[in-house]
Design a protein around this motif. Structure first.
Motif, PDB file in Angstrom:
ATOM      1  N   SER A 140      -7.064   3.942  -3.653  1.00 24.50           N
ATOM      2  CA  SER A 140      -6.003   4.884  -3.285  1.00 24.50           C
ATOM      3  C   SER A 140      -4.983   5.091  -4.395  1.00 24.50           C
ATOM      4  O   SER A 140      -4.097   5.940  -4.273  1.00 24.50           O
ATOM      5  N   GLN A 160      -4.067   8.555  -5.765  1.00 22.27           N
ATOM      6  CA  GLN A 160      -3.038   9.444  -5.217  1.00 22.27           C
ATOM      7  C   GLN A 160      -1.864   9.600  -6.177  1.00 22.27           C
ATOM      8  O   GLN A 160      -1.122  10.576  -6.100  1.00 22.27           O
ATOM      9  N   ASP A 193       0.818  -1.212   0.000  1.00 25.28           N
ATOM     10  CA  ASP A 193       0.000   0.000   0.000  1.00 25.28           C
ATOM     11  C   ASP A 193       0.852   1.262   0.000  1.00 25.28           C
ATOM     12  O   ASP A 193       0.378   2.341  -0.380  1.00 25.28           O
TER      13      ASP A 193
END
Length: 753
Positions: A412, A415, A388
């Motif tokens: 995510s 990002q 991650d």
């Protein structure tokens, strides 16, 4: 029961077992002779105690004889029977703890069970599936307690106190026990491996179950036997025992009255023993009922799956199931916490956590490199998943993942605002819906390597801003199934398409992007590409590569591509290229690669390709060079290496734009002087030929930076090399001995710079 047996045996050893006296006999005219006195008649009216004139040895003999002959066997051996039966019960109950085939499994299971129960990962996993982490639970609990205390004390607050100040005074400290540290993560990972191996080993057999059933059946049988004969014989333990033994000739008496000294105590102990056996027996009966009421060789974690929400916990069987049933009788919580280590979902979460510990953002940034597209690229190889922490490296532009089985791209990824390139080589991919939307907008280049077309991610057909697509894998298993790609119609901006597969014809789906496709690369595995008609529709192609397609001729469909600038037909089966004359209609063609084929000669029609700037004929079977080849006066790059050429025509001097010329691995004996009139030459490769002399006119090539002469028959190098001022020692490929033939000042100059 053991204490009763030991106590009874101790009493048997330490005290007299039985005491006997002769029975009273009727006397007629019996006189008693006293020594040295006259005979007197007995006084029947005075009975002060009976004398028998028996000595101690005679009494002992009588006691022993009556103990053996008159006392019931149950009264004699009761303590020993209790001791033997108790030992049998103990052996039955503990044998499987000592037998090698079962004890090792039990000890290993208890060890793993305790570690699983105490592992911090167990608590974390159960908390995560319930929707909150341990820290949140503790905070909520603290807040609840504080809220209760505040509500209870509101009435007691002074009227002058501001209620707004109450929350400020109540401070809940966040617990320090947060995420697992690296050591705990590694320990949990090792536990997962132990549980896997233990399950694989234990589920193979049912020795524990069989042994437990047999010992339980034996104990029930013993219980019934003991109850039966003890209940019948306990009344035989009597205090007074009549004894008749034929020892009158030794003692003068035949009938005796005996007292069993332990009878009263043994009677009480036997009733007490029966009570203990009854309790133990009912326990055994319950155990046997538990054993046979349902199958204990199968264990379902259904209730754990429902309670925890971890749906992939598998059911188990045989000895593994039996031990879990056993532990449930103690505390079901153990099985619940143990089940966490049977879940692949839980294991994957742990792996993800360990990955995040191992691959910190700082470590990932150290691995960033600039790729050939001048993008910052991160390459990860053979990991257990996708860390991650990657999504914290916001400057990342290209992500390359190779042989990663469990790749999950979460939301995510948004990002990574600079991400433009994604490479997936043999990766099993799962992607979040939000991540798909992000890739549709941002992704410019996608590379996918797969084993089966079903592994192709379905979302690639919707990447509307994708400009380059590279697919490597089997798309058409046989000639009857040539549809391996879905429609590429939505890829409105696709300019480059590379397919490395085993086609027999150009897929129809490629035609969907023909209006804007500029570069098409097809790499076959040797499968013959027979149907190329779809190429005619790709009128905007500027680059075309048909590699290893088993082509015997240059496809006629190619001659319709008027915008074509580069054509590569590497590793085919071309022998004759007479149809090259049709390439004269390709006015924009600047690069032609016909290398790695079986071409024997170059036709004179080659001169009509006046726009050619780069020409590759290496790794063929060319013996004679046609002078017409050198009429392509725009050639800057000419590769004729690895052929059978013996002679270079003097017409080569026409190529005044030539910068690269290679004839290595041929059979050339002499070089024409006209070669040195190509004054723009920067690279000249003449290695592995039959040359014996290098002309002094080499001095004309003042721009030369690379000269390969190794593998010839030169005896010395011409000193005129001094005028090739751009040529350095690193660019001069020649034997060291031959290099030493140059004057020392030239050598020093080449080495110095």
């Amino acid at each position: 029961m053991l204490m009763i047996g030991v106590f009874g045996c101790t009493l048997q050893v330490r005290q007299d077992k039985i005491i006997c006296l002769p029975q009273k006999m009727t006397m007629y005219n019996q006189t008693i002779l006293l020594p040295n006195k006259t005979a007197v008649q007995p006084d029947v009216h005075e009975m002060m105690g009976r004398k028998t004139n028996l000595d101690f040895q005679q009494y002992s003999f009588i006691n022993q004889m009556c103990y053996e002959k008159a006392l019931h066997w149950y009264a004699k051996y009761f303590p020993y029977l209790v001791l033997i039966h108790t030992l049998i019960f103990m052996v039955c109950s503990n044998f499987w703890f000592k037998f090698p085939g079962s004890s090792s499994k039990i000890e290993h299971f208890i060890s793993i069970l305790g570690k699983c129960f105490d592992s911090p990962w167990t608590t974390r996993a159960l908390s995560e599936v319930s929707g909150e982490n341990p820290e949140e639970k503790d905070i909520k609990k603290s807040r609840a307690i504080l809220n209760v205390s505040v509500e209870g004390n509101l009435d007691n607050l002074e009227k002058t106190q501001s209620l707004k100040s109450i929350p400020e005074k109540i401070v809940v400290d966040k617990p320090t026990a947060s995420a697992l540290d690296k050591k705990e993560g590694e320990q949990a990972k090792a536990l997962f491996e132990k549980v896997k191996k233990f399950r694989l080993h234990v589920e193979e057999g049912d020795i524990l179950y069989v042994m437990y059933v047999r010992q339980t059946v034996l104990k029930v049988f013993k219980f019934l036997l003991i109850i039966a004969y003890n209940s019948a014989l306990v009344s035989e333990v009597q205090i007074t025992v009549k004894c008749s033994v034929d020892i009158q000739d030794m003692t003068g008496y035949k009938h005796f009255s005996c007292n069993h000294t332990m009878a009263h105590l043994f009677s009480k102990l036997s009733y007490c023993y029966l009570c203990f056996v009854a309790v133990y027996g009912f326990t055994c009966l319950y155990t046997s009922y538990w054993l046979f009421y349902r199958s204990l060789k199968e264990y379902s974690f259904e209730y754990v799956r429902q309670e925890t929400g971890i749906d992939d916990i598998p059911d188990v069987k045989n000895d593994f199931a039996f031990m879990l049933h056993m532990i449930d009788q103690y505390d079901p919580l153990y099985s619940k916490r143990f089940a966490v280590f049977l879940s692949e979902v839980s294991e994957n979460k742990l792996k993800q956590l360990n990955l995040n510990h191992e691959w910190t953002p700082e470590k990932l940034r150290q691995r960033l490199l600039t790729n050939h597209n001048d993008r910052l690229e991160l390459q990860l190889f053979m990991l257990s998943g996708l860390p991650d922490t990657i999504f914290e490296v916001t400057e990342l532009q290209s992500l390359k993942l190779e042989i990663i089985n469990n790749v999950t791209i979460p939301a995510s990824i948004a990002q990574l605002e600079n991400l433009q390139e994604l490479s997936l080589y043999q990766c099993c991919l799962k992607i979040h819906t939000t991540a798909t939307s992000f890739l549709k907008e941002k992704l410019k280049v996608l590379r996918v390597k797969f084993d089966d077309s079903r592994e192709l991610p379905h979302w690639l057909y919707h990447l509307r801003n994708l400009e380059e697509l590279y697919l490597i894998g089997s798309l058409s298993p046989d000639a009857s199934k040539n549809v391996g790609l879905e429609s590429l119609r939505e890829l409105k901006h696709l300019k480059t398409l590379s397919l490395k597969s085993n086609f027999t014809k150009i897929p129809q789906s490629i035609v969907d992007v023909s209006s804007h496709l500029q570069r098409l690369y097809i790499y076959n595995d040797g499968t013959k590409l027979v149907m190329l008609n779809n190429l005619k529709k790709m009128v905007n192609l500027t680059e075309l590569e048909l590699v290893h397609c088993d082509l015997e001729r240059i496809p006629h469909a190619v001659f319709s591509l008027t915008n074509l600038q580069e054509l590569d037909l590497k590793e085919n089966n071309l022998r004759s290229i007479e149809e090259i004359v049709s390439c004269q209609h390709l006015h924009k063609l600047t690069c032609l690669k016909l290398w790695h084929n079986s071409i024997c000669y170059i036709p004179e029609h080659i001169k009509k390709l006046g726009s050619l700037e780069r020409l590759y004929f290496s790794h063929n079977k060319i013996e004679i060079l046609s002078p017409h080849l050198f009429l392509c006066n725009k050639l800057r790059y000419l590769d004729l290496s690895n052929n059978d050429i013996r002679f270079i025509p003097p017409e080569i001097g026409v190529l005044q734009s030539l910068q690269y010329f290679s004839v290595t691995c041929n059979k050339i004996e002499n070089l024409p002087d006209e070669l040195f009139f190509c004054k723009k030459l920067k690279t000249l490769k003449l290695g592995k030929n039959m040359l014996s002399l290098l002309s002094p006119k080499i001095s004309y090539l003042v721009l030369l930076t690379h000269l390969e002469l190794k593998g010839n028959h030169f005896e010395l190098l011409p000193p005129e090399l001094r005028f090739c001022r751009a040529l350095k020692r690193g660019g001069l490929v020649v034997e060291d001995v031959l290099f030493e033939t140059l004057p020392s000042d030239i050598r020093d100059k080449m080495k110095a710079e």
